[in-house]
Design a protein around this motif. Structure first.
Motif, PDB file in Angstrom:
ATOM      1  N   TYR A 198       0.827  -1.427  -0.062  1.00 50.39           N
ATOM      2  CA  TYR A 198       0.263  -0.015  -0.016  1.00 50.39           C
ATOM      3  C   TYR A 198       0.797   1.212  -0.079  1.00 50.39           C
ATOM      4  CZ  TYR A 198      -3.171   3.600   1.619  1.00 50.39           C
ATOM      5  OH  TYR A 198      -3.845   4.936   1.846  1.00 50.39           O
ATOM      6  N   TYR A 199       1.875   1.266   0.792  1.00 51.14           N
ATOM      7  CA  TYR A 199       2.503   2.442   1.029  1.00 51.14           C
ATOM      8  C   TYR A 199       3.632   2.582  -0.113  1.00 51.14           C
ATOM      9  CZ  TYR A 199       0.683   3.553   5.739  1.00 51.14           C
ATOM     10  OH  TYR A 199      -0.093   3.709   6.491  1.00 51.14           O
ATOM     11  N   GLY A 200       3.802   1.463  -0.999  1.00 52.76           N
ATOM     12  CA  GLY A 200       4.693   1.666  -1.689  1.00 52.76           C
ATOM     13  C   GLY A 200       4.015   2.274  -2.994  1.00 52.76           C
ATOM     14  N   ILE A 201       2.629   2.269  -3.217  1.00 56.82           N
ATOM     15  CA  ILE A 201       1.986   3.158  -3.965  1.00 56.82           C
ATOM     16  C   ILE A 201       1.722   4.434  -3.209  1.00 56.82           C
ATOM     17  CG2 ILE A 201      -0.223   3.350  -5.220  1.00 56.82           C
ATOM     18  CD1 ILE A 201       1.717   1.154  -6.109  1.00 56.82           C
ATOM     19  N   ALA A 202       1.404   4.642  -2.062  1.00 54.04           N
ATOM     20  CA  ALA A 202       0.703   6.087  -1.506  1.00 54.04           C
ATOM     21  C   ALA A 202       1.915   6.866  -1.210  1.00 54.04           C
ATOM     22  CB  ALA A 202      -0.120   5.481  -0.380  1.00 54.04           C
ATOM     23  N   THR A 203       2.967   6.468  -0.607  1.00 56.11           N
ATOM     24  CA  THR A 203       4.129   7.560  -0.530  1.00 56.11           C
ATOM     25  C   THR A 203       4.341   8.354  -1.513  1.00 56.11           C
ATOM     26  OG1 THR A 203       4.908   5.882   1.280  1.00 56.11           O
ATOM     27  CG2 THR A 203       6.350   7.531   0.666  1.00 56.11           C
ATOM     28  N   ASN A 204       4.728   7.768  -2.773  1.00 57.23           N
ATOM     29  CA  ASN A 204       5.391   8.645  -3.831  1.00 57.23           C
ATOM     30  C   ASN A 204       4.086   8.931  -4.853  1.00 57.23           C
ATOM     31  OD1 ASN A 204       7.440  10.372  -4.401  1.00 57.23           O
ATOM     32  ND2 ASN A 204       8.379   8.326  -5.680  1.00 57.23           N
ATOM     33  N   LEU A 205       2.807   8.597  -4.640  1.00 59.55           N
ATOM     34  CA  LEU A 205       1.896   8.744  -5.474  1.00 59.55           C
ATOM     35  C   LEU A 205       1.767  10.385  -5.934  1.00 59.55           C
ATOM     36  CD1 LEU A 205      -0.429   7.641  -7.152  1.00 59.55           C
ATOM     37  CD2 LEU A 205      -2.145   7.707  -5.117  1.00 59.55           C
ATOM     38  N   VAL A 206       1.798  11.019  -5.098  1.00 56.75           N
ATOM     39  CA  VAL A 206       1.659  12.603  -5.622  1.00 56.75           C
ATOM     40  C   VAL A 206       3.194  13.116  -6.472  1.00 56.75           C
ATOM     41  CG1 VAL A 206       3.251  13.771  -3.753  1.00 56.75           C
ATOM     42  CG2 VAL A 206       1.412  15.042  -4.821  1.00 56.75           C
ATOM     43  N   THR A 207       3.949  12.403  -6.295  1.00 60.74           N
ATOM     44  CA  THR A 207       5.146  12.471  -7.155  1.00 60.74           C
ATOM     45  C   THR A 207       4.742  12.076  -8.706  1.00 60.74           C
ATOM     46  OG1 THR A 207       6.640  12.620  -5.529  1.00 60.74           O
ATOM     47  CG2 THR A 207       7.634  12.518  -7.734  1.00 60.74           C
ATOM     48  N   TYR A 208       4.203  10.750  -8.676  1.00 59.05           N
ATOM     49  CA  TYR A 208       3.848  10.186 -10.052  1.00 59.05           C
ATOM     50  C   TYR A 208       2.809  11.146 -10.825  1.00 59.05           C
ATOM     51  CZ  TYR A 208       2.622   6.656 -13.277  1.00 59.05           C
ATOM     52  OH  TYR A 208       2.292   5.952 -14.523  1.00 59.05           O
ATOM     53  N   MET A 211       1.250  14.275   5.354  1.00 59.40           N
ATOM     54  CA  MET A 211       2.647  13.662   5.395  1.00 59.40           C
ATOM     55  C   MET A 211       2.899  13.063   3.730  1.00 59.40           C
ATOM     56  SD  MET A 211       4.294  10.128   7.475  1.00 59.40           S
ATOM     57  CE  MET A 211       2.852   9.228   6.913  1.00 59.40           C
ATOM     58  N   SER A 212       1.713  12.751   3.268  1.00 62.62           N
ATOM     59  CA  SER A 212       2.024  12.288   1.667  1.00 62.62           C
ATOM     60  C   SER A 212       1.505  13.364   0.931  1.00 62.62           C
ATOM     61  CB  SER A 212       0.987  10.954   1.690  1.00 62.62           C
ATOM     62  OG  SER A 212      -0.410  11.114   2.056  1.00 62.62           O
ATOM     63  N   THR A 213       1.114  14.526   1.437  1.00 64.68           N
ATOM     64  CA  THR A 213       0.774  15.599   0.433  1.00 64.68           C
ATOM     65  C   THR A 213       1.734  16.808   0.576  1.00 64.68           C
ATOM     66  OG1 THR A 213      -0.817  16.116   1.647  1.00 64.68           O
ATOM     67  CG2 THR A 213      -1.533  14.846  -0.051  1.00 64.68           C
ATOM     68  N   MET A 214       1.379  17.846   1.372  1.00 60.38           N
ATOM     69  CA  MET A 214       1.978  19.053   1.588  1.00 60.38           C
ATOM     70  C   MET A 214       3.335  18.855   2.457  1.00 60.38           C
ATOM     71  SD  MET A 214      -0.212  20.291   0.215  1.00 60.38           S
ATOM     72  CE  MET A 214       0.644  21.848  -0.092  1.00 60.38           C
ATOM     73  N   PHE A 215       3.629  17.937   3.145  1.00 58.14           N
ATOM     74  CA  PHE A 215       4.900  17.780   3.636  1.00 58.14           C
ATOM     75  C   PHE A 215       5.960  17.436   2.433  1.00 58.14           C
ATOM     76  CE2 PHE A 215       4.057  16.322   8.406  1.00 58.14           C
ATOM     77  CZ  PHE A 215       3.615  17.575   8.439  1.00 58.14           C
ATOM     78  N   VAL A 216       5.416  16.520   1.388  1.00 57.89           N
ATOM     79  CA  VAL A 216       6.093  16.091   0.499  1.00 57.89           C
ATOM     80  C   VAL A 216       6.565  17.269  -0.669  1.00 57.89           C
ATOM     81  CG1 VAL A 216       6.269  14.746  -1.920  1.00 57.89           C
ATOM     82  CG2 VAL A 216       5.407  13.726   0.446  1.00 57.89           C
ATOM     83  N   GLU A 217       5.297  17.760  -0.824  1.00 58.17           N
ATOM     84  CA  GLU A 217       5.687  19.333  -1.799  1.00 58.17           C
ATOM     85  C   GLU A 217       6.451  20.511  -0.988  1.00 58.17           C
ATOM     86  OE1 GLU A 217       1.869  20.801  -3.322  1.00 58.17           O
ATOM     87  OE2 GLU A 217       1.236  18.797  -4.083  1.00 58.17           O
ATOM     88  N   GLN A 218       6.379  20.336   0.227  1.00 55.59           N
ATOM     89  CA  GLN A 218       7.045  21.333   0.729  1.00 55.59           C
ATOM     90  C   GLN A 218       8.667  20.951   0.738  1.00 55.59           C
ATOM     91  OE1 GLN A 218       7.281  21.131   5.248  1.00 55.59           O
ATOM     92  NE2 GLN A 218       7.730  23.320   5.405  1.00 55.59           N
TER      93      GLN A 218
END
Length: 585
Positions: free
Chosen positions: A63-73, A368-375
């Motif tokens: 699940y996290y293999g998809i969710a963690t970096n999904l915003v980047t994809y 954690m999986s959205t705005m933290f990543v974009e920051q």
């Protein structure tokens, strides 16, 4: 005289055999896969848990293999903007935590937890394979950007990608509400020693989740960013296959709880019966309310519940009318319900305020999986010659959980037990409250880092440039570490609370309700993002969260969530003080 002595001896032997039998078999009504009573020494307990924990570890890795970096994809491969990508991620994650209602109802009413996990795992695996194909086959993915021109994905490409994504969302709906409850089912609720072990199980269950997440947020994110998304999605699909194999391997050791019929039907019956008898008075003596005379409840797989004095209007459903006494017919549950059935609905109503306060915490967690990543993408991601993907910083959230679970289980609980006298050190409500406080600190830390980043961007004249600011991404570590600590207290506390306080025959449903807070939290995050984008760009300004974060004010967004979290914590304290715990007979 001899005959009487012989009779007494036989009665005594019979009593001893019954006592011995009670010690050999579980007292909570659990059975084996064939429906036979199970012996304690051969089944369940910690001997069955490695298979369940292994299943959860591999499934969460997938699940996290998809969710963690999904915003980047979504931003780099499907060429979506920051707000659109963040909204798609939180909407999908929200759906992943909404579908457990489907799995929970099927598990509690018809299939049982074991077969629900088995069937939905297969759907999950198909979704993983579809997603892998969408990122591997050239015709299924949009072309790469040429200079600054990024072609949009076609309708077909979007359809295949989101089909795989939402099959995963459906698959996780049958797994998430059942795996933790199925693991807890391995411990006999009537045995004090096993009950303490069950509290420890929830800690290690969450620990196994984060071992899977650790591998995903470090190794898999690096694979996706450096070796390609096809391979990066194929590896999670492989681990999902391993999860299914691990689950079936433990079948001979498992303890099973029989499904007790539709919980939604039982709740509707209480409402209908109480409305039909609205003009009747509830007797002062609760023993006059209807309940089955035998020791076991009328609900399959459930113990009787002790009557409570709250919500007396619902007690009307258990009032026996003169006509029912005259005919002796007590079989129509739409007209007459047992006290246990009424108490089931009362418990859910009492849980609701506690449940609702989990939504804001889940909205914080969604960052954690959205705005933290974009920051993180607009910070310095290089450490020497090595480049850290922004999504990999969630590793520190996982490390925080892995650090805090053993500390909590082995040190904090024994210390707290000396002061509180409670088996598990803290009550579930105290544990969740501590987590809500830590979530306020988490968002405050994120806001402070963003203030520093924007100050540096202005000082270096980078405001109008969509480039990274030379502030190390490692400054994000405190906000991830605080979020991990908050998880250990709040999310594990929720797992315990919604399992222990739920009626026996509604445990999958109540686990789904706890997951529903995460779903609504993701939807709330999407709603807040949409509202913030609307109101902060209305006068033609760039807004708080533009595509170029250097000219925005992401810090205001983080302060907004910190304020909401603080208000939410105050409401929670009031609700927790008023909450009355379940009493089973």
């Amino acid at each position: 005289m001899g005959s009487q002595g012989e009779e007494e001896r036989l009665l005594l032997e019979d009593g001893l055999l019954q006592d011995e039998s009670k010690g050999l078999y579980t007292g909570d009504g659990s059975v084996d896969i064939k429906g036979n009573p199970v012996m304690k020494q051969n089944t369940g307990n910690w001997r069955a848990c490695p298979f369940i924990l292994g299943t959860e570890c591999c499934e969460r890795l997938a699940y996290y293999g998809i969710a963690t970096n999904l915003v980047t994809y979504l931003t780099t491969k499907l060429h979506e903007g920051n707000v659109a990508a963040a909204t798609n991620v939180t909407t999908w994650q929200g759906t992943c935590y909404l579908t457990p209602l489907i799995g929970a109802i099927l598990a509690d009413a018809y299939w049982g937890r074991y077969w629900t996990i088995a069937i939905f795992s297969t759907i999950y695996f198909i979704g993983m394979c579809t997603l892998t194909l969408s990122a591997s086959v050239t015709a299924f993915k949009p072309p790469e950007c040429v200079d600054s021109v990024c072609p949009s994905a076609s309708t077909t490409q979007y359809a295949i990608f989101f089909l795989g994504l939402y099959l995963i969302a459906l698959g996780t709906g049958g797994i998430k509400p059942c795996v933790s409850s199925f693991g807890a089912d391995q411990f006999d609720d009537t045995d004090p020693k096993e009950r303490v072990k069950k509290g420890s199980f929830f800690n290690w269950f969450y620990f196994s989740i984060n071992i899977g997440a650790l591998i995903s947020s470090s190794f898999l994110v690096w694979i996706q960013d450096n070796e390609g998304w096809g391979l990066g999605f194929a590896i999670p699909a492989l681990f999902m296959g391993i999860a299914i194999a691990s689950f079936f391997s433990g079948t001979p050791l498992y303890r099973f709880q029989k499904p007790g019929g539709s919980p939604l039907t039982r709740m509707c019956q209480v409402i209908v019966a109480s409305v039909c008898k609205w003009n009747l008075d509830v007797p002062e003596d609760s023993s006059l309310l209807y309940e089955t005379p035998d020791k076991s409840s009328a609900i399959e797989g459930s113990r009787k519940l002790v009557h409570s004095d709250e919500l007396k209007c619902l007690d009307k459903a258990a009032v026996v009318t003169d006509a029912e006494i005259k005919t002796g017919d007590f079989s129509n549950s739409w007209k007459l319900c047992t006290v246990t059935q009424v108490e089931e609905l009362k418990i859910l109503i009492r849980m609701f305020p506690i449940w609702a306060t989990g939504i804001v915490f889940a909205a914080v967690y969604a960052q954690m999986s959205t705005m933290f990543v974009e920051q993180g993408t607009v910070m310095d991601t290089t450490i020497g010659s090595f480049t850290i993907p922004a999504a990999s910083l969630s590793t520190f959230d996982v490390i925080s959980v892995i650090f805090w679970v053993p500390i909590y289980d082995r040190f904090l609980v024994p210390i707290a037990r000396k002061f509180t006298g409670k088996e598990r050190g803290f009550s579930e409500l105290q544990r969740m409250g501590i987590g809500l406080f830590l979530s306020v600190l988490c968002m405050s830390a994120a806001a402070i880092v963003e203030i520093k980043r924007l100050q540096l961007a202005r000082a270096l004249g980078l405001v109008d440039q969509d480039v990274a600011v030379p502030l190390s991404i490692l400054w994000q570590i405190p906000q991830y570490f605080l979020l991990g600590a908050a998880e250990v207290f709040t999310f594990i506390g929720q797992l315990e609370f919604f399992y222990d306080q739920s009626p026996d025959a509604m445990r999958s449903l109540c686990s789904a309700f706890s997951l529903l807070t995460t779903s609504f939290g993701n939807y709330l995050s999407s709603l807040i993002l949409t509202i913030v984008a609307y109101f902060t760009t209305r006068d033609g300004s760039v807004g708080w969260i533009p595509d170029n974060l250097n000219e925005g004010h992401l810090d205001y967004f983080f302060w907004l969530l910190a304020g909401l979290s603080f208000l939410n914590m105050l409401v929670y304290i009031v609700c927790a003080r008023k909450y009355k715990e379940k009493k089973a007979s």
